[in-house]
Structures are given as structure tokens and as C-alpha cells.
Design a protein around this motif. Structure first.
Motif, PDB file in Angstrom:
ATOM      1  N   MET A  31      -0.774  13.741  13.664  1.00  0.00           N
ATOM      2  CA  MET A  31      -1.530  12.513  13.454  1.00  0.00           C
ATOM      3  C   MET A  31      -2.309  12.547  12.140  1.00  0.00           C
ATOM      4  SD  MET A  31      -0.795  10.497  15.912  1.00  0.00           S
ATOM      5  CE  MET A  31      -2.083   9.261  15.957  1.00  0.00           C
ATOM      6  N   ARG A  32      -2.674  13.729  11.653  1.00  0.00           N
ATOM      7  CA  ARG A  32      -3.415  13.812  10.391  1.00  0.00           C
ATOM      8  C   ARG A  32      -2.571  13.377   9.207  1.00  0.00           C
ATOM      9  NH1 ARG A  32      -2.486  18.739   7.514  1.00  0.00           N
ATOM     10  NH2 ARG A  32      -1.048  20.135   8.603  1.00  0.00           N
ATOM     11  N   VAL A  33      -1.275  13.299   9.394  1.00  0.00           N
ATOM     12  CA  VAL A  33      -0.378  12.783   8.359  1.00  0.00           C
ATOM     13  C   VAL A  33      -0.054  11.315   8.618  1.00  0.00           C
ATOM     14  CG1 VAL A  33       1.945  12.967   7.381  1.00  0.00           C
ATOM     15  CG2 VAL A  33       0.621  15.029   7.849  1.00  0.00           C
ATOM     16  N   VAL A  34       0.157  10.968   9.866  1.00  0.00           N
ATOM     17  CA  VAL A  34       0.569   9.597  10.210  1.00  0.00           C
ATOM     18  C   VAL A  34      -0.565   8.600   9.964  1.00  0.00           C
ATOM     19  CG1 VAL A  34       1.364   8.093  12.075  1.00  0.00           C
ATOM     20  CG2 VAL A  34       2.237  10.435  11.898  1.00  0.00           C
ATOM     21  N   ILE A  35      -1.787   8.947  10.346  1.00  0.00           N
ATOM     22  CA  ILE A  35      -2.894   7.990  10.263  1.00  0.00           C
ATOM     23  C   ILE A  35      -3.188   7.562   8.825  1.00  0.00           C
ATOM     24  CG2 ILE A  35      -5.362   7.658  10.689  1.00  0.00           C
ATOM     25  CD1 ILE A  35      -5.067   9.309  13.215  1.00  0.00           C
ATOM     26  N   PRO A  36      -3.409   8.481   7.863  1.00  0.00           N
ATOM     27  CA  PRO A  36      -3.672   8.008   6.492  1.00  0.00           C
ATOM     28  C   PRO A  36      -2.485   7.279   5.883  1.00  0.00           C
ATOM     29  CG  PRO A  36      -3.430  10.394   6.541  1.00  0.00           C
ATOM     30  CD  PRO A  36      -3.522   9.937   7.962  1.00  0.00           C
ATOM     31  N   SER A  37      -1.263   7.686   6.229  1.00  0.00           N
ATOM     32  CA  SER A  37      -0.085   6.968   5.733  1.00  0.00           C
ATOM     33  C   SER A  37      -0.075   5.538   6.249  1.00  0.00           C
ATOM     34  CB  SER A  37       1.191   7.696   6.169  1.00  0.00           C
ATOM     35  OG  SER A  37       1.193   9.036   5.755  1.00  0.00           O
ATOM     36  N   PHE A  38      -0.403   5.377   7.519  1.00  0.00           N
ATOM     37  CA  PHE A  38      -0.451   4.048   8.123  1.00  0.00           C
ATOM     38  C   PHE A  38      -1.534   3.191   7.478  1.00  0.00           C
ATOM     39  CE2 PHE A  38      -2.616   1.449  11.403  1.00  0.00           C
ATOM     40  CZ  PHE A  38      -1.609   0.530  11.655  1.00  0.00           C
ATOM     41  N   ILE A  39      -2.686   3.783   7.185  1.00  0.00           N
ATOM     42  CA  ILE A  39      -3.800   3.016   6.633  1.00  0.00           C
ATOM     43  C   ILE A  39      -3.462   2.462   5.255  1.00  0.00           C
ATOM     44  CG2 ILE A  39      -6.183   3.171   5.809  1.00  0.00           C
ATOM     45  CD1 ILE A  39      -6.667   5.239   8.008  1.00  0.00           C
ATOM     46  N   ILE A  40      -2.943   3.291   4.353  1.00  0.00           N
ATOM     47  CA  ILE A  40      -2.652   2.791   3.010  1.00  0.00           C
ATOM     48  C   ILE A  40      -1.478   1.813   3.027  1.00  0.00           C
ATOM     49  CG2 ILE A  40      -3.622   4.836   1.925  1.00  0.00           C
ATOM     50  CD1 ILE A  40      -0.828   5.845   1.382  1.00  0.00           C
ATOM     51  N   SER A  41      -0.554   1.965   3.968  1.00  0.00           N
ATOM     52  CA  SER A  41       0.521   0.986   4.112  1.00  0.00           C
ATOM     53  C   SER A  41      -0.038  -0.352   4.572  1.00  0.00           C
ATOM     54  CB  SER A  41       1.572   1.486   5.104  1.00  0.00           C
ATOM     55  OG  SER A  41       2.306   2.573   4.585  1.00  0.00           O
ATOM     56  N   GLU A  42      -0.973  -0.318   5.506  1.00  0.00           N
ATOM     57  CA  GLU A  42      -1.590  -1.549   5.987  1.00  0.00           C
ATOM     58  C   GLU A  42      -2.385  -2.232   4.876  1.00  0.00           C
ATOM     59  OE1 GLU A  42      -1.609  -3.040   9.568  1.00  0.00           O
ATOM     60  OE2 GLU A  42       0.223  -2.198   8.747  1.00  0.00           O
ATOM     61  N   LEU A  43      -3.084  -1.445   4.060  1.00  0.00           N
ATOM     62  CA  LEU A  43      -3.834  -2.024   2.950  1.00  0.00           C
ATOM     63  C   LEU A  43      -2.899  -2.718   1.961  1.00  0.00           C
ATOM     64  CD1 LEU A  43      -6.454   0.797   2.246  1.00  0.00           C
ATOM     65  CD2 LEU A  43      -6.875  -1.433   3.278  1.00  0.00           C
ATOM     66  N   LYS A  44      -1.787  -2.079   1.636  1.00  0.00           N
ATOM     67  CA  LYS A  44      -0.842  -2.687   0.704  1.00  0.00           C
ATOM     68  C   LYS A  44      -0.235  -3.961   1.279  1.00  0.00           C
ATOM     69  CE  LYS A  44       3.258  -1.719  -2.099  1.00  0.00           C
ATOM     70  NZ  LYS A  44       4.265  -0.694  -2.489  1.00  0.00           N
ATOM     71  N   THR A  45       0.145  -3.919   2.550  1.00  0.00           N
ATOM     72  CA  THR A  45       0.718  -5.105   3.190  1.00  0.00           C
ATOM     73  C   THR A  45      -0.289  -6.241   3.229  1.00  0.00           C
ATOM     74  OG1 THR A  45       2.130  -3.700   4.579  1.00  0.00           O
ATOM     75  CG2 THR A  45       1.796  -5.971   5.286  1.00  0.00           C
ATOM     76  N   ALA A  46      -1.541  -5.934   3.554  1.00  0.00           N
ATOM     77  CA  ALA A  46      -2.577  -6.966   3.615  1.00  0.00           C
ATOM     78  C   ALA A  46      -2.806  -7.595   2.245  1.00  0.00           C
ATOM     79  CB  ALA A  46      -3.877  -6.368   4.153  1.00  0.00           C
ATOM     80  N   PHE A  47      -2.791  -6.785   1.189  1.00  0.00           N
ATOM     81  CA  PHE A  47      -2.990  -7.325  -0.157  1.00  0.00           C
ATOM     82  C   PHE A  47      -1.793  -8.169  -0.591  1.00  0.00           C
ATOM     83  CE2 PHE A  47      -6.756  -5.645  -2.456  1.00  0.00           C
ATOM     84  CZ  PHE A  47      -7.367  -5.021  -1.383  1.00  0.00           C
ATOM     85  N   GLU A  48      -0.592  -7.780  -0.180  1.00  0.00           N
ATOM     86  CA  GLU A  48       0.582  -8.591  -0.495  1.00  0.00           C
ATOM     87  C   GLU A  48       0.499  -9.961   0.177  1.00  0.00           C
ATOM     88  OE1 GLU A  48       3.818  -6.183   0.786  1.00  0.00           O
ATOM     89  OE2 GLU A  48       3.922  -5.021  -1.078  1.00  0.00           O
ATOM     90  N   ILE A  49       0.108  -9.978   1.450  1.00  0.00           N
ATOM     91  CA  ILE A  49      -0.041 -11.248   2.154  1.00  0.00           C
ATOM     92  C   ILE A  49      -1.150 -12.075   1.525  1.00  0.00           C
ATOM     93  CG2 ILE A  49      -0.582 -12.307   4.380  1.00  0.00           C
ATOM     94  CD1 ILE A  49       0.585  -9.854   5.736  1.00  0.00           C
ATOM     95  N   GLY A  50      -2.252 -11.425   1.154  1.00  0.00           N
ATOM     96  CA  GLY A  50      -3.353 -12.134   0.508  1.00  0.00           C
ATOM     97  C   GLY A  50      -2.937 -12.757  -0.810  1.00  0.00           C
ATOM     98  N   PHE A  51      -2.105 -12.073  -1.581  1.00  0.00           N
ATOM     99  CA  PHE A  51      -1.614 -12.622  -2.849  1.00  0.00           C
ATOM    100  C   PHE A  51      -0.788 -13.885  -2.611  1.00  0.00           C
ATOM    101  CE2 PHE A  51       1.976 -12.855  -5.835  1.00  0.00           C
ATOM    102  CZ  PHE A  51       1.290 -13.081  -7.016  1.00  0.00           C
ATOM    103  N   ILE A  52       0.073 -13.847  -1.599  1.00  0.00           N
ATOM    104  CA  ILE A  52       0.901 -15.016  -1.281  1.00  0.00           C
ATOM    105  C   ILE A  52       0.032 -16.187  -0.829  1.00  0.00           C
ATOM    106  CG2 ILE A  52       2.704 -15.876   0.250  1.00  0.00           C
ATOM    107  CD1 ILE A  52       3.869 -13.047   0.282  1.00  0.00           C
ATOM    108  N   ILE A  53      -1.026 -15.896  -0.065  1.00  0.00           N
ATOM    109  CA  ILE A  53      -1.917 -16.953   0.396  1.00  0.00           C
ATOM    110  C   ILE A  53      -2.650 -17.601  -0.773  1.00  0.00           C
ATOM    111  CG2 ILE A  53      -4.049 -17.368   1.691  1.00  0.00           C
ATOM    112  CD1 ILE A  53      -3.082 -15.368   3.756  1.00  0.00           C
TER     113      ILE A  53
END
Length: 221
Positions: A144-166
Motif C-alpha cells: 500500500m505504501r506504493v499504491v497510495i501515493p501513485s493513486f494520489i498523484i494520478s487523481e490530481l492529474k485527472t482532476a486538473f485535466e477535467i478542470g482544464f476542460i471545464i
């Protein structure tokens, strides 16, 4: 009972185990907000909603409490199947004494890890795998110490991509309004003051809340 007997009773293995369980429970309760934010869909949802409010030009509307509340209930809606899986395969069997604490932990972590891995980019996962110097055959075997930070930065990138489209349609409205005002020589009138009603009107006409919420939920499926 003298002081020696009191110390012996406190330091008995059974009492020490109970004390450690209490400390562990308090630690989990303390970290519960962080677990909610970092291991669920909450991060992406609340960032996208913040981008939406800024794109509309509404600084305090809806209020932060409303956005966080909406993000929380959308998170509960999205994570409900995973929570049910954890309850059926980990919590209930453990409380009934059918499995051990370690088995309950593994059964609880598995669906949550699968959820995070599905939303994690391979490049982000490879980054932390290389930094941790771990070699595994399957992504499910990663700690989990590898999965959790990977998931967080992926979520941040996805959220910023959606925000750009909005931002794009509302930015176009700002540019058009500013161009019209400049052509009319109205340099002293703030373009934001004129474009705000048009942006709100556009958002209402396209049923914006429905589209944004639908896109967020489907994005996790």
C-alpha cells in the motif's frame, strides 16, 4: 495489592495486547479523514468542483461547506460497492470469529487496492515502484505504501485535466465579452461583471450540475 502486583497486572501479555488494540483503534480514528481523502474518490471530486466554481467566477458560491458535503456524499455513492464488499468479506466474518485479524485486514485491503489500481496511471505506478526498488509479478502484490501515493498523484492529474476542460467554454465567454467591450470603447467596465451572468446562464441551460456529477461518477466506472 502492592505496587509490584499492580505493575505485573498492567504489563501482563493479555492486558498489553488489549492496550495496543486500543491505541491502534485510536490511531485509525485519527487518520480516518486522511484515509477518506487519499484512498477514495473524494480528492478528484472536490478539486473538480473547486475548478468549476472558479471557472464560473463565483468565489464563494456555492460555499465550501456545500462543495465538501456534495463531494462527501458522491464519494459515499461511488465507494458504496467497495464498502459493502469490505463489510461482507472482512468486518462481518471477523466479528463473528470466522477469520483472524490478519485475514480481515487482507480482505479489507484487497477491494480498496483494486479500486485504486484501476484509477492509477501506469507511469505513476512505475515511478514509485522504481523509487521503492520493488520487483513484483502482479500489481496486486504491491504494498500500500506504493499504491497510495501513485493513486494520489494520478487523481490530481485527472482532476486538473477535467478542470482544464471545464474552464474552456467559460474562458471563451470571457474572451468574447472582453472583445465586445473593447470594440465599444468601454474600457472602464470590468468584463467579468458582464460575462458572469452569461456563464451562469450557459451552465443552467446545459444542466451543468447534472453533466459534471454524471461525468465524475462514470469516470470511476
Amino acid at each position: 495489592m502492592n505496587l509490584g502486583d499492580l505493575v505485573s497486572s498492567v504489563t501482563a501479555p493479555s492486558n498489553m495486547a488489549t492496550s495496543l488494540q486500543i491505541v491502534l483503534l485510536l490511531t485509525v480514528l485519527t487518520l480516518a479523514p486522511s484515509i477518506l481523502i487519499m484512498m477514495t474518490s473524494f480528492t478528484r471530486i472536490v478539486i473538480v468542483l473547486s475548478f468549476l466554481r472558479n471557472a464560473l467566477g463565483l468565489q464563494q458560491m456555492p460555499p465550501n461547506q456545500v462543495l465538501i458535503g456534495l463531494a462527501l456524499f458522491l464519494t459515499l455513492f461511488i465507494m458504496a460497492p467497495i464498502g459493502q464488499d469490505i463489510n461482507n468479506n472482512a468486518i462481518k466474518p471477523y466479528t463473528e470469529g470466522k477469520i483472524t485479524q490478519e485475514e480481515a485486514y487482507q480482505n479489507a485491503i484487497k477491494p480498496l487496492k483494486n479500486f485504486m489500481l484501476k484509477q492509477t496511471r501506469q507511469s505513476d505506478l512505475n515511478l514509485f515502484v522504481s523509487l521503492a526498488k520493488i520487483k513484483v509479478n502482479n500489481a496486486e502484490d504491491l504494498p500500500m505504501r506504493v499504491v497510495i501515493p501513485s493513486f494520489i498523484i494520478s487523481e490530481l492529474k485527472t482532476a486538473f485535466e477535467i478542470g482544464f476542460i471545464i474552464y474552456i467554454p467559460f474562458l471563451i465567454i470571457d474572451i468574447v465579452v472582453a472583445s465586445v467591450l473593447m470594440s465599444m470603447g468601454m474600457f472602464m467596465l470590468p468584463p467579468v461583471l458582464i460575462s458572469l451572468p452569461f456563464k451562469v446562464l450557459l451552465f443552467i441551460l446545459v444542466d451543468g450540475w447534472n453533466l459534471v456529477v454524471k461525468s465524475l461518477i462514470l469516470g470511476f466506472r
